[in-house]
Motif scaffolding. Sequence first.
Motif, short mmCIF file in Angstrom:
data_model
loop_
_atom_site.label_atom_id
_atom_site.label_comp_id
_atom_site.label_asym_id
_atom_site.label_seq_id
_atom_site.Cartn_x
_atom_site.Cartn_y
_atom_site.Cartn_z
N LEU A 52 -10.59 -0.10 7.44
CA LEU A 52 -11.25 1.09 6.89
C LEU A 52 -11.08 1.19 5.36
N GLN A 53 -10.35 0.24 4.81
CA GLN A 53 -10.12 0.19 3.35
C GLN A 53 -9.42 1.43 2.81
N ILE A 54 -8.48 1.92 3.59
CA ILE A 54 -7.64 3.01 3.08
C ILE A 54 -6.68 2.36 2.06
N PRO A 55 -6.68 2.87 0.83
CA PRO A 55 -5.91 2.17 -0.21
C PRO A 55 -4.39 2.11 0.04
N TYR A 56 -3.82 3.23 0.50
CA TYR A 56 -2.35 3.27 0.67
C TYR A 56 -1.99 3.91 2.01
N ILE A 57 -1.04 3.29 2.68
CA ILE A 57 -0.53 3.88 3.92
C ILE A 57 1.00 3.75 3.91
N THR A 58 1.66 4.87 4.11
CA THR A 58 3.13 4.85 4.16
C THR A 58 3.58 5.09 5.59
N ILE A 97 -3.08 -7.68 2.87
CA ILE A 97 -2.32 -6.43 2.75
C ILE A 97 -1.12 -6.63 1.83
N ARG A 98 -0.96 -5.73 0.90
CA ARG A 98 0.20 -5.76 0.01
C ARG A 98 1.30 -4.89 0.65
N VAL A 99 2.47 -5.45 0.78
CA VAL A 99 3.58 -4.70 1.39
C VAL A 99 4.56 -4.28 0.30
N LEU A 113 17.13 -6.77 3.61
CA LEU A 113 16.63 -6.67 2.23
C LEU A 113 15.95 -7.98 1.82
N ASN A 114 16.51 -9.11 2.26
CA ASN A 114 15.90 -10.41 1.94
C ASN A 114 14.52 -10.52 2.56
N GLU A 115 14.40 -10.11 3.83
CA GLU A 115 13.08 -10.20 4.50
C GLU A 115 12.08 -9.28 3.82
N ILE A 116 12.53 -8.08 3.46
CA ILE A 116 11.63 -7.15 2.77
C ILE A 116 11.15 -7.80 1.48
N GLN A 117 12.09 -8.35 0.70
CA GLN A 117 11.73 -8.93 -0.60
C GLN A 117 10.79 -10.11 -0.44
N THR A 118 11.01 -10.91 0.60
CA THR A 118 10.15 -12.09 0.82
C THR A 118 8.71 -11.65 1.07
N VAL A 119 8.54 -10.65 1.93
CA VAL A 119 7.18 -10.19 2.24
C VAL A 119 6.57 -9.48 1.02
N THR A 129 -5.43 -3.00 1.36
CA THR A 129 -4.55 -1.87 1.64
C THR A 129 -3.10 -2.19 1.24
N THR A 130 -2.43 -1.22 0.63
CA THR A 130 -1.00 -1.32 0.39
C THR A 130 -0.27 -0.60 1.50
#
Length: 234
Positions: A52-58, A97-99, A113-119, A129-130
Amino acid sequence: MKSSKKRAFPSHVGIIMDGNGRWAVTRKKPRTFGHREGLNTAKRIVKHASYLQIPYITLYAFSTENWKRTKDEVGFLMDLIRLHLKKEMQFYIDNQIRVVHTGNPHGLSKAILNEIQTVVNATSGFTGTTVNLAINYGGRDEIVRSVQRIVEAGVINELSETLISAYLDQHGFPDPDLIIRTGGDCRLSNFLLWQSAYSEIFISDKFWPDWTEADLDAALDSYCGRVRKFGGVL
Ligand code: IPE
Ligand code: IPE
Ligand code: MG
């Protein structure tokens, strides 16, 4: 998605993904079963938001208060999140998708934290979408950390709403236009407290694992039909 096409979509949707435990308990399963199913739902909903091209989703995945749960449940959730990030990199890449991450890194293990940083690094160039993953996130904690950064930057004399916003975890994001909570409870539970000043709220009685693309469409339709006044008079 008929009527929601007519008016502006939200730029930023926040989701309090609640009801995993109750969903499992009603099926006479352990709460962890609900968390596993909830993760499948999260993937489905992120994919749809991206379509749907929603720019940001938290997505509220783990709050600063969720440490109060049993050691087993917390451990399960942390492993689930870490393994998801490890296994699903391709999912984010395929969907452009940007994470990003919001929340307090202190308290999270090095492994997660390592996995988060890698993605985050692997997806930083994507312009679709972010997806902002709220892990060890608390709205009050984020405000305190913002003020700490302001002090460290030596700009406390310039304190203003704009400055506090600028030093939040994800500065530059629009405030959430719409906050969705599944599971029927009508509260924010420490989610995006600063940013939600004028968010529209949508409560769904369905438990998160039962949520579908059609439920997101319905929430967006509801949002698109609302009048936002921001304290003014229309
Ligand atoms: C939300 O579901 C997921 C997290 C808080 C991690 P819950 O686990 O809170 O499910 P309920 O609200 O107990 O049903
Ligand atoms: C909010 O749900 C946190 C997440 C969805 C991650 P909770 O289940 O923790 O909230 P309360 O305890 O019902 O307020
Ligand atoms: Mg809950």
